[in-house]
Design an enzyme around this catalytic site. Structure first.
Site, mmCIF file in Angstrom:
data_model
loop_
_atom_site.group_PDB
_atom_site.id
_atom_site.type_symbol
_atom_site.label_atom_id
_atom_site.label_comp_id
_atom_site.label_asym_id
_atom_site.label_seq_id
_atom_site.Cartn_x
_atom_site.Cartn_y
_atom_site.Cartn_z
ATOM 1 N N HIS A 123 0.434 0.943 -13.300
ATOM 2 C CA HIS A 123 1.004 -0.703 -13.411
ATOM 3 C C HIS A 123 2.680 -0.168 -13.589
ATOM 4 O O HIS A 123 3.347 1.134 -14.331
ATOM 5 C CB HIS A 123 0.812 -0.687 -15.038
ATOM 6 C CG HIS A 123 1.858 -2.407 -15.287
ATOM 7 N ND1 HIS A 123 1.162 -3.325 -15.396
ATOM 8 C CD2 HIS A 123 2.670 -2.434 -16.309
ATOM 9 C CE1 HIS A 123 2.265 -4.033 -15.457
ATOM 10 N NE2 HIS A 123 3.241 -3.738 -16.585
ATOM 11 N N GLN A 156 8.757 7.148 -8.458
ATOM 12 C CA GLN A 156 7.865 7.650 -9.938
ATOM 13 C C GLN A 156 5.626 7.637 -9.942
ATOM 14 O O GLN A 156 5.204 8.548 -10.088
ATOM 15 C CB GLN A 156 7.746 7.503 -11.322
ATOM 16 C CG GLN A 156 9.051 8.223 -11.333
ATOM 17 C CD GLN A 156 9.863 9.325 -11.049
ATOM 18 O OE1 GLN A 156 8.648 10.481 -11.628
ATOM 19 N NE2 GLN A 156 11.009 9.701 -10.631
ATOM 20 N N LEU A 179 -10.586 -7.676 -12.431
ATOM 21 C CA LEU A 179 -11.936 -7.358 -12.371
ATOM 22 C C LEU A 179 -12.724 -7.701 -13.912
ATOM 23 O O LEU A 179 -11.856 -8.402 -15.212
ATOM 24 C CB LEU A 179 -12.000 -6.112 -12.499
ATOM 25 C CG LEU A 179 -11.426 -4.905 -11.338
ATOM 26 C CD1 LEU A 179 -11.306 -3.526 -11.347
ATOM 27 C CD2 LEU A 179 -11.761 -5.785 -10.425
ATOM 28 N N GLY A 226 0.743 -1.008 -0.035
ATOM 29 C CA GLY A 226 0.245 0.081 0.214
ATOM 30 C C GLY A 226 0.911 1.468 0.142
ATOM 31 O O GLY A 226 0.437 2.832 0.515
ATOM 32 N N ASN A 229 -5.919 1.952 -12.761
ATOM 33 C CA ASN A 229 -4.817 1.701 -12.457
ATOM 34 C C ASN A 229 -3.042 1.939 -12.486
ATOM 35 O O ASN A 229 -3.386 3.097 -13.156
ATOM 36 C CB ASN A 229 -4.360 0.102 -12.872
ATOM 37 C CG ASN A 229 -3.601 -0.629 -12.694
ATOM 38 O OD1 ASN A 229 -3.484 -1.067 -11.313
ATOM 39 N ND2 ASN A 229 -3.336 -1.713 -13.922
HETATM 40 C C1 GRF Z 1 3.015 -1.622 -7.529
HETATM 41 O O1 GRF Z 1 4.590 -1.532 -8.020
HETATM 42 C C2 GRF Z 1 1.776 -1.143 -8.801
HETATM 43 O O2 GRF Z 1 2.477 -0.531 -9.624
HETATM 44 C C3 GRF Z 1 1.896 -2.608 -8.977
HETATM 45 O O3 GRF Z 1 1.595 -3.462 -7.794
HETATM 46 C C4 GRF Z 1 2.418 -2.927 -6.851
HETATM 47 C C5 GRF Z 1 1.545 -2.424 -5.215
HETATM 48 O O4 GRF Z 1 2.931 -1.428 -4.482
HETATM 49 N N1 GRF Z 1 0.079 -2.387 -9.689
HETATM 50 P P1 GRF Z 1 2.153 -0.739 -3.533
HETATM 51 O O5 GRF Z 1 1.489 -1.899 -2.914
HETATM 52 O O6 GRF Z 1 1.223 0.220 -4.096
HETATM 53 O O7 GRF Z 1 3.543 0.142 -2.560
#
Ligand code: GRF
Length: 216
Positions: free
Chosen positions: A112, A176, A96, A15, A110
């Site tokens: 990524h 980032q 989903l 998180g 989302n």
């Molecule tokens: C992040 O690298 C995000 O890009 C991917 O899952 C990871 C989540 O990290 N979808 P966090 O739980 O927000 O630290």
């Protein structure tokens, strides 16, 4: 308070993106309110983070539902009950179903950890490293029925260094992520994002400056 964009954040783990959204809201650079944080993992540290900031939480365990649609229907119910206007996937490790997409059309985003459309799916950072690209980064995008295929809102670029490991590259990318996720949500909340087919245009032109290169 009532004119703030109402967010529902979906998580499965650490998180840190949730934390950065909370921090941007608290410091005033993101005009939104997190109505609820929902995890499919009862042990997600993100739940602890949310509680620490007095944010309502819910846990829906994968195994408690007979199928994916059943899970998604429960998710929709909680989000709708909390008047959520934008669903934020922040490390939510589930695909989903169309049931969910229909309930929040173009209202799910989302993040990524790669420059889509390269390296979708799991372990985007490792995929980039293994492939040998010299630059990678992160992407905030609207969610559609595919795997990381929806229209792109903002991307940030980072270099891949010769001595990078999966961890060091992930850390550089994550920094980032924490900048561009809140920026994308703020643009959405200002009504500045227009989706034209695959392209997301920021009506003020201000997303233009958001495709940037950051030094390590
Ligand atoms: C992040 O690298 C995000 O890009 C991917 O899952 C990871 C989540 O990290 N979808 P966090 O739980 O927000 O630290």
């Amino acid at each position: 308070m009532s004119d703030l964009l109402k967010l529902g954040v979906l998580i499965s783990g650490n998180g840190s993106n949730l934390q950065s959204i909370i921090d941007h809201i608290e410091e005033g650079s993101l005009k939104a309110v997190i109505k609820i944080v929902i995890s499919n993992n009862p042990d997600a540290f993100g739940i602890t983070r949310a509680k620490k900031h007095g944010i309502q939480t819910a846990v829906l365990k994968n195994d408690d539902f007979k199928d994916k649609e059943d899970f998604d229907s429960a998710l929709i119910k909680i989000l709708k009950k909390n008047d959520v206007e934008l669903v934020i996937m922040a490390g939510f490790m589930r695909i989903l179903t169309p049931v969910f997409l229909k309930a929040f059309p173009q209202k799910i985003i989302n993040i990524h950890p790669a420059l889509l459309p390269s390296f979708p799916g799991l372990h985007g950072q490792k995929q980039a490293l293994d492939y040998g690209v010299k630059f990678s980064g992160c992407t905030v995008h609207f969610v559609d029925a595919g795997m990381d295929t929806g229209p792109i809102i903002i991307q940030a670029v980072v270099p891949v260094l010769d001595n990078d490991t999966e961890d060091s590259l992930s850390e550089r990318i994550l920094k980032q992520e924490h900048i561009i996720y809140s920026r994308a949500i703020q643009l959405f909340s200002e009504g500045k994002l227009t989706v034209r087919g695959r392209r997301v245009l920021a009506t003020t032109g201000s997303a233009q400056g958001d495709a940037f290169l950051i030094n390590p």
